[in-house]
Design an enzyme around this catalytic site. Structure first.
Site, short mmCIF file in Angstrom:
data_model
loop_
_atom_site.label_atom_id
_atom_site.label_comp_id
_atom_site.label_asym_id
_atom_site.label_seq_id
_atom_site.Cartn_x
_atom_site.Cartn_y
_atom_site.Cartn_z
N ASP A 67 17.07 -0.68 22.01
CA ASP A 67 15.88 -0.79 21.17
C ASP A 67 15.25 -2.17 21.37
O ASP A 67 15.93 -3.19 21.37
CB ASP A 67 16.29 -0.60 19.70
CG ASP A 67 15.18 0.05 18.91
OD1 ASP A 67 14.12 -0.59 18.76
OD2 ASP A 67 15.36 1.19 18.46
N SER A 91 9.43 2.42 17.60
CA SER A 91 10.58 3.33 17.70
C SER A 91 10.21 4.77 17.47
O SER A 91 10.76 5.67 18.10
CB SER A 91 11.63 2.96 16.66
OG SER A 91 12.19 1.73 16.95
N ASP A 127 5.26 -6.63 12.18
CA ASP A 127 4.42 -6.07 13.24
C ASP A 127 3.23 -6.99 13.50
O ASP A 127 2.44 -6.76 14.43
CB ASP A 127 3.89 -4.69 12.83
CG ASP A 127 5.05 -3.74 12.55
OD1 ASP A 127 6.10 -3.89 13.19
OD2 ASP A 127 4.91 -2.87 11.68
N ARG A 145 3.68 6.38 9.33
CA ARG A 145 4.98 6.52 9.98
C ARG A 145 6.05 6.97 8.98
O ARG A 145 6.08 6.51 7.84
CB ARG A 145 5.39 5.21 10.64
CG ARG A 145 6.78 5.27 11.20
CD ARG A 145 7.05 4.24 12.24
NE ARG A 145 8.46 3.88 12.26
CZ ARG A 145 8.98 3.07 13.14
NH1 ARG A 145 8.23 2.52 14.07
NH2 ARG A 145 10.26 2.77 13.10
N LYS A 150 19.18 2.38 12.66
CA LYS A 150 18.52 3.10 13.75
C LYS A 150 18.99 4.56 13.82
O LYS A 150 18.67 5.26 14.79
CB LYS A 150 18.80 2.41 15.10
CG LYS A 150 18.25 1.01 15.22
CD LYS A 150 16.74 1.00 15.40
CE LYS A 150 16.20 -0.41 15.49
NZ LYS A 150 14.73 -0.48 15.59
N ASP A 191 15.93 -5.38 19.16
CA ASP A 191 14.83 -5.12 18.26
C ASP A 191 15.05 -5.74 16.88
O ASP A 191 14.23 -6.49 16.38
CB ASP A 191 14.63 -3.61 18.10
CG ASP A 191 13.45 -3.32 17.21
OD1 ASP A 191 12.32 -3.61 17.65
OD2 ASP A 191 13.64 -2.86 16.08
N HIS A 238 13.01 -9.00 15.57
CA HIS A 238 12.06 -9.00 14.45
C HIS A 238 12.25 -10.18 13.51
O HIS A 238 11.38 -10.47 12.70
CB HIS A 238 12.23 -7.72 13.62
CG HIS A 238 11.55 -6.52 14.19
ND1 HIS A 238 10.21 -6.50 14.52
CD2 HIS A 238 12.02 -5.28 14.46
CE1 HIS A 238 9.90 -5.29 14.97
NE2 HIS A 238 10.97 -4.53 14.96
N ASP A 274 13.04 1.77 24.16
CA ASP A 274 11.96 2.50 23.49
C ASP A 274 10.65 1.72 23.46
O ASP A 274 9.58 2.29 23.29
CB ASP A 274 12.37 2.94 22.08
CG ASP A 274 12.73 1.77 21.18
OD1 ASP A 274 13.02 0.66 21.67
OD2 ASP A 274 12.73 1.97 19.95
N HIS A 275 10.74 0.41 23.59
CA HIS A 275 9.56 -0.46 23.60
C HIS A 275 10.08 -1.87 23.75
O HIS A 275 11.28 -2.11 23.63
CB HIS A 275 8.74 -0.33 22.30
CG HIS A 275 9.58 -0.53 21.07
ND1 HIS A 275 10.02 -1.77 20.68
CD2 HIS A 275 10.12 0.36 20.21
CE1 HIS A 275 10.78 -1.64 19.61
NE2 HIS A 275 10.88 -0.35 19.31
N HIS A 332 6.89 -6.02 18.04
CA HIS A 332 7.09 -5.37 19.34
C HIS A 332 6.02 -5.89 20.30
O HIS A 332 5.14 -6.64 19.91
CB HIS A 332 6.92 -3.85 19.20
CG HIS A 332 7.91 -3.23 18.27
ND1 HIS A 332 7.77 -1.98 17.76
CD2 HIS A 332 9.06 -3.72 17.77
CE1 HIS A 332 8.78 -1.70 16.98
NE2 HIS A 332 9.58 -2.74 16.97
O1 2PG Z 1 11.37 -1.95 11.80
C1 2PG Z 1 10.43 -1.16 11.94
O2 2PG Z 1 10.07 -0.38 11.05
C2 2PG Z 1 9.64 -1.16 13.22
C3 2PG Z 1 8.65 -2.29 13.18
O3 2PG Z 1 7.75 -2.13 12.16
O4 2PG Z 1 10.50 -1.31 14.31
P1 2PG Z 1 11.03 -0.02 15.13
O5 2PG Z 1 9.81 0.72 15.57
O6 2PG Z 1 11.77 -0.61 16.29
O7 2PG Z 1 11.89 0.76 14.24
MN MN Z 2 12.56 0.52 18.42
MN MN Z 3 11.37 -2.67 15.89
#
Ligand code: 2PG
Ligand code: MN
Ligand code: MN
Length: 696
Positions: A34, A88, A178, A293, A368, A437, A441, A478-479, A508
């Site tokens: 990740d 993600s 973000d 999301r 995750k 990841d 962050h 994934d990114h 990201h």
């Molecule tokens: O933590 C999350 O919610 C996102 C970033 O906003 O990260 P990820 O897409 O890697 O889950």
């Molecule tokens: Mn991710």
């Molecule tokens: Mn992330």
């Protein structure tokens, strides 16, 4: 391709055609790192700086046949534009489903632009409360485009008021994950401005509460219900440890606390002149969670929707009309009312594999967990077939930011994957390694370097197990995230804040991810290790040289031959700007070079140097680190980038290689690739596979 699955509508058959050349029954490990993008080496590229021999070897031995880059952001994964960073949800959706779907962000854009959002069942449902109740909008105040977007909130505010909402309360969640930390202040200013315009038009519109996204409301996968409770208390009950007269003051004041940041701001409520909360959620009100999301909205959606609920004491469960911006869980049909229909992600690769007799094991830690299950399976929770699948969740640390424990549960995840591979029951073993990841962050560079190494160690353990069973691996991401930790200008130079510190990037990135494979790297890797740590350091340093001299080891030779005085001359020359690498075993040269750099820096040129000493008894890892430390203070990063993918393993036919005719492949191409490695053709409407099998 000649496969039989899919075709939409009637006549769906789950049976996949056999791959004409690739055998069935191999154990395939699918490893998703990740937040692991590919970018040029620089001190803010934690993946580069970290000691990651396994991932390095995949690349060094795999290029170009078994290691390549794929796109992981923007339109390649169904986001509205190529300026949208990957995330993600879209990444794992694409990896699992093998097709590109217009994602939540885009679907909401379209529904708002056409006005269809106001004609749908969801909006009509909340509108029923407009006459006598308040409309509450709860969500992430950000333009990151991962969970929500400010411009969508602005349009919704305008549209709702035009459609009869007379009293509106916004419950904000500050981002800083973000988007840059500290931007909450600007977002609140913009929102306040919009709300005051609504007030001029006679709509009673205010911000009612707030808090940082990681501390208030937006938990996921049931990691910590306390987070959702804090949100509930502020939003519904109007109770929070901090009370302010307005949100701008709230955010500014709370940010003054030591170590405060937008992601973790404590909950606050806005109160009137009598100290009463201006917008608790009451019977007869409407509530919309405006994030599109899913993962971080499922828990609050349960709290708002479920009559029976035992995760925390809600104290009061108001009778409201609740709608999500989207339906967040297709399996649970949660929430039952929503403003925009989610993408219909069906016939995912996981479901096909189950129907074609491939037993699947998926594992990661809580934070995750839904990525390799829920997102992978097209935003549906639960198993397709319990007898064919096992999903294992390793509890994440909770209540701490992840820079405190940057290794997270990488080792435990790898051990579970190893056991599943060696156990022989499962033929797909799928994991997500969260470190790059989650720690990326936090913006903590040192911790992210530790995190990347932990993820690399985990990959090694999984690949060793694959080697033992004669299996195949697919390693990808994934990114991006950890490969770029600093905000840069268009020239790729780090941006400084008003105190002269680099601006840390917690988000990201737009980088592609890699996919890689190889059967020979393990042997090579050991060879290097056996020669001892210093040799390893030397090996790692070659990455820098390769980068600078145009990726070609032969041109390194030229540098090595270059005369030191010539390089110093260049350095001091008025037009030189860049990186000097000196292959040198004379310690005296260090001081000279350092001096020269300082002199040249006064001329405003961006110069740094790296000394590589080629003889083992002179290289000392602490010495090289010292040099790198110096570099990190001087270095100005480079732009450009992608995520890697590698395939390989002893079970792979020698003739398998990445195709050259899908040069711009994205994450969705990985699903067909994995199906092929299981010995099947992919469903015909999947994005094309990345691999081909030659006869030689
Ligand atoms: O933590 C999350 O919610 C996102 C970033 O906003 O990260 P990820 O897409 O890697 O889950
Ligand atoms: Mn991710
Ligand atoms: Mn992330």
């Amino acid at each position: 391709m000649g496969s039989s699955g899919g075709g939409g509508g009637g006549g769906l058959t789950w049976k996949l055609a056999d791959h004409p050349k690739l055998p069935k029954g191999k154990t395939v490990a699918v490893v998703v790192l990740d937040g692991w993008g590919e970018a040029s080496p620089n001190p803010y590229n934690c993946i580069h700086v970290a000691d990651t021999p396994t991932m390095d070897s995949l690349k060094n031995k795999g290029v170009p046949d078994r290691w390549r880059l794929v796109r992981a952001h923007g339109t390649a994964v169904g986001l509205p534009s190529d300026d949208d960073m990957g995330n993600s949800e879209v990444g794992h959706n694409a990896l699992g489903a093998g097709r590109i779907f217009a994602q939540g962000a885009k679907l909401v854009d379209l529904a708002l632009a056409s006005g269809k959002i106001y004609e749908g069942e969801g909006f009509k449902y909340i509108k029923e409360c407009f006459e006598n109740g308040t409309l509450h909008l709860i969500g992430l105040l950000s333009d990151g485009g991962v969970h929500s977007r400010l411009d969508q909130l602005q349009l919704l505010l305008k549209g709702a008021s035009e459609h009869g909402a007379k009293r509106i309360r916004v419950h904000i969640l500050t981002d800083g994950r973000d988007v840059l930390d500290g931007t909450s202040v600007e977002f609140v200013e913009t929102l306040e401005n919009d709300l005051s315009k609504l007030r001029e038009k006679g709509v009673d519109a205010k911000i009612a509460s707030g808090g940082g996204r990681m501390y208030v409301t937006m938990d996921r996968y049931e990691n910590d219900w306390g987070v959702v409770k804090r949100g509930w208390d502020a939003q519904v009950l109007g109770e929070a440890p901090y009370k302010f007269r307005n949100a701008l003051e709230a955010v500014k004041k709370l940010r003054e606390e030591a170590n405060a940041n937008d992601q973790y701001l404590p909950p606050f409520v806005i109160v009137d002149e009598n100290g009463l909360a201006v917008g608790p959620i009451l019977d007869g009100d409407a509530v919309v969670t405006f994030n599109f999301r899913a993962d971080r909205m499922v828990m609050p959606a349960k709290a708002f929707e479920y009559e029976d609920f035992d995760k925390f004491d809600r104290v009061r469960f108001p009778k409201i009309h609740y709608a999500g911006m989207l339906q967040y869980d297709g399996e649970l049909k949660l929430p039952s009312h929503y403003l925009v229909s989610p993408p219909e992600i069906e016939r995912t690769s996981g479901e096909y594999l189950v129907h074609n007799g491939v037993q699947t094991f998926a594992c990661t830690e809580t934070v995750k967990f839904g990525h390799v299950t829920f997102f992978w399976n097209g935003n549906r929770s639960g198993y397709f077939n319990e007898e064919m699948e096992e999903y294992v969740e390793i509890p994440s640390d909770s209540g701490i930011p992840f820079n405190v424990q940057p290794k997270m549960k990488a080792l435990e995840i790898a051990e579970k994957a190893r056991d599943a591979i060696l156990g022989g029951k499962f033929h797909q073993v799928r994991v997500n390694l969260p470190n790059g990841d989650m720690v990326g962050h936090t913006g903590d560079i040192e911790a992210t370097i530790v995190a990347c190494k932990a993820a690399d160690d985990a990959v090694k353990m999984i690949l060793d197990a694959i080697e033992q069973v004669g299996g195949i691996y697919v390693v990808s991401a994934d990114h991006g995230n950890a490969e770029d930790m600093v905000k840069k200008n268009k020239k790729g130079e780090p941006l400084l804040d008003k105190n002269g510190n680099v601006q840390i990037l917690t988000s990201h990135t737009l980088q592609p991810v890699s996919i890689m494979y190889s059967s020979c790297f393990l042997a090579n890797h050991r060879e290097i290790k056996d020669k001892g740590k210093s040799q390893n350091t030397c090996f790692d340093s070659w990455k820098w040289i390769n980068y600078i001299v145009g990726q070609s080891p032969s041109s390194c030779g030229c540098l090595q031959l270059a005369n030191r005085e010539l390089l110093l001359g260049l350095l001091l020359g008025s037009s030189f700007s860049g990186l000097v690498i000196l292959i040198e075993n004379n310690l005296a040269a260090l001081g000279l070079l350092d001096n020269a750099c300082h002199t040249a820096s006064h001329k405003r040129f961006k110069i740094m140097w790296l000394v590589i000493r080629p003889t083992i008894n002179i290289i000392r890892s602490d010495c090289v680190n010292l040099v790198l430390g110096f570099v990190s203070q001087q270095f100005y990063g480079f732009a450009s980038l992608h995520v890697p993918i590698a395939i390989g393993g002893p079970g792979l036919l020698p003739g398998v290689r990445f195709r050259k005719d899908v040069p711009d492949g994205g994450l969705a191409n990985v699903a067909a690739t994995v199906m092929n490695l299981h010995g099947f053709e992919a469903a015909s409407d999947y994005e094309p596979t990345l691999i081909e099998v030659s006869d030689n």
